[in-house]
Scaffold this active site. Structure first.
Site, PDB file in Angstrom:
ATOM      1  N   LYS A   1      12.333   9.775  14.782  1.00  0.00           N
ATOM      2  CA  LYS A   1      12.711   9.825  13.514  1.00  0.00           C
ATOM      3  C   LYS A   1      13.925  10.562  13.236  1.00  0.00           C
ATOM      4  CE  LYS A   1       9.010   7.527  13.859  1.00  0.00           C
ATOM      5  NZ  LYS A   1       8.119   6.239  14.001  1.00  0.00           N
TER       6      LYS A   1
HETATM    7  C1  LIG Z   1       6.889   6.456  14.040  1.00  0.00           C
HETATM    8  C2  LIG Z   1       5.939   5.618  13.353  1.00  0.00           C
HETATM    9  C3  LIG Z   1       4.610   5.903  13.103  1.00  0.00           C
HETATM   10  C4  LIG Z   1       3.964   6.920  13.755  1.00  0.00           C
HETATM   11  O1  LIG Z   1       4.348   8.196  13.668  1.00  0.00           O
HETATM   12  P1  LIG Z   1       3.879   9.533  14.281  1.00  0.00           P
HETATM   13  O2  LIG Z   1       4.393  10.524  13.879  1.00  0.00           O
HETATM   14  O3  LIG Z   1       4.181   9.447  15.737  1.00  0.00           O
HETATM   15  O4  LIG Z   1       2.515   9.273  14.356  1.00  0.00           O
HETATM   16  C5  LIG Z   1       3.881   5.104  12.251  1.00  0.00           C
HETATM   17  N1  LIG Z   1       4.398   4.224  11.591  1.00  0.00           N
HETATM   18  C6  LIG Z   1       5.841   3.888  11.831  1.00  0.00           C
HETATM   19  C7  LIG Z   1       6.403   2.555  11.047  1.00  0.00           C
HETATM   20  C8  LIG Z   1       6.492   4.444  12.678  1.00  0.00           C
HETATM   21  O5  LIG Z   1       7.758   4.197  13.114  1.00  0.00           O
END
Ligand SMILES: *Cc1c(COP(=O)(O)O)cnc(C)c1O
Length: 370
Positions: free
Chosen positions: A176
């Site tokens: 992200k």
């Molecule tokens: C990356 C992601 C997650 C999970 O995030 P983490 O911090 O890795 O647990 C959940 N939902 C969406 C839409 C994502 O893109």
């Protein structure tokens, strides 16, 4: 995705280590305040990931065994898994082809007596139209949780995504924009809910370890454990990095939007197949995806030929209902989900991508797709 980390983050992490306070403490509290202020929400609770944030959000919304939660299949599998963790059933709704997001129209046919919540995802950073989904769900007593994992820096009708939701969850994984290595945040509007989320992330403790320490060096304040909680805490080392990253967020979003616009113009007619801002907001281009034309070779071949030209693109967003744990789970046809997961690819886009590198990507794509 290559995270934009530098000397400042390294220093902040080192200072946390030198301070001797490495578990959840003052830096986590400061990161929570800063994140809440950036969003314009009253409460932000830092946790270990967005997956744990979603799990706490569901518990906070009262979701449990026997309940159904409508989610998009077109999402990282954690969205569906969080529902499974609390004993509820994920019910897959289709997405709109243009945005990759749920709409009130795709959610409506899946609501039943058992529906307790909807998880609306800002997929790839494209703002979901939360207002429309809330107008559908609210009157039925269904909570809408926003999975804003990808969404830091995206805006819905001018406001940061998630800030208008009853409960929202964010990710700070390096895939992200804003990263703390691993990490997440739950935000909410309600003070009592926020207090419960704080207890749940720390074993159900009535008084946090940090507060107990601050109050009396450990003596005098005896905590109680009134329900079963979890260890979903963020560390102060992560929060120190997060504080620096939060300050860089506007620059990250601006650069990504600039690079996405440049892709669009260089790609010519193909650029119209690139994910774009919806009418109701602006995205951060966390995933800059392109839907392949009908007459294009299959995606594996496109990715192989791009790799041969030195371009590392990725397959489009996954679909949970095509994976083993959820194979039999889809109740309705999901044509747009299957189109996007099967025929889209994610172009290289990161803060330090140069125009020259971008030209290489565009040249290779145009050579393959005509
Ligand atoms: C990356 C992601 C997650 C999970 O995030 P983490 O911090 O890795 O647990 C959940 N939902 C969406 C839409 C994502 O893109």
């Amino acid at each position: 995705m290559i995270p934009w980390l530098g000397e400042e983050e390294a220093q902040a992490a080192a200072e946390a280590v030198r301070s001797g306070w490495v578990a959840q403490g003052p830096r986590v509290a400061e990161f929570e305040r800063a994140f809440a202020e950036y969003l314009g929400v009253p409460h932000a609770v830092a946790v270990s990931s967005c997956t744990t944030a979603l799990q706490l959000a569901l518990i906070g919304a009262g979701v449990g065994p026997g309940d159904e939660v409508v989610v998009p299949s077109l999402s990282f599998i954690a969205t569906a898994n969080a529902v499974t963790y609390v004993g509820a059933v994920p019910v897959f709704a289709d997405v709109e082809a243009a945005t990759g997001n749920l709409t009130a129209e795709t959610v409506a046919p899946l609501l039943t007596e058992r529906t307790r919540a909807v998880i609306a995802v800002d997929q790839g950073g494209v703002p979901v139209d939360l207002t429309a989904i809330e107008a559908l769900a609210g009157p039925r007593g269904i909570t809408v949780i926003e999975d804003a994992a990808c969404g830091a820096g995206s805006l819905l009708r001018g406001r940061p995504v998630g800030s208008g939701a009853a409960i929202a969850a964010y990710s700070f994984h390096p895939r992200k924009l804003l990263t703390t290595g691993e990490g997440g945040m739950v935000t909410c509007q309600d003070a009592e809910l926020a207090a419960r989320l704080r207890r749940l992330r720390e074993h159900g403790m009535s008084v946090s370890a940090a507060d107990r320490h601050a109050a009396s060096g450990g003596a005098g304040v005896v905590e109680t454990y009134d329900e079963i909680g979890y260890n979903f805490r963020m560390t102060d080392i992560q929060a120190a990095i997060g504080l620096v990253q939060l300050g860089k967020l506007p620059a990250m979003v601006a650069r990504r939007r600039e690079l996405a616009a440049r892709y669009r113009s260089l790609l010519g007619p193909l650029g119209e197949r690139l994910v774009a801002d919806p009418a109701h907001g602006t995205g951060n281009f966390q995933a800059c995806w392109l839907l392949l034309p009908e007459d294009a070779p299959d995606r594996t071949e496109v990715l192989t030929r791009l790799a041969a030209a030195g371009v590392s693109a990725r397959r489009g967003i996954m679909a949970a209902h095509l994976e083993a744990p959820y194979k039999a789970a889809a109740r309705v046809a999901l044509p747009n989900t299957e189109l996007l997961t099967g025929r889209s690819l994610i172009l290289p886009l990161y803060h330090t991508l140069t125009e020259q590198q971008q030209d290489t990507v565009v040249g290779a794509l145009r050579a393959i797709l005509g």
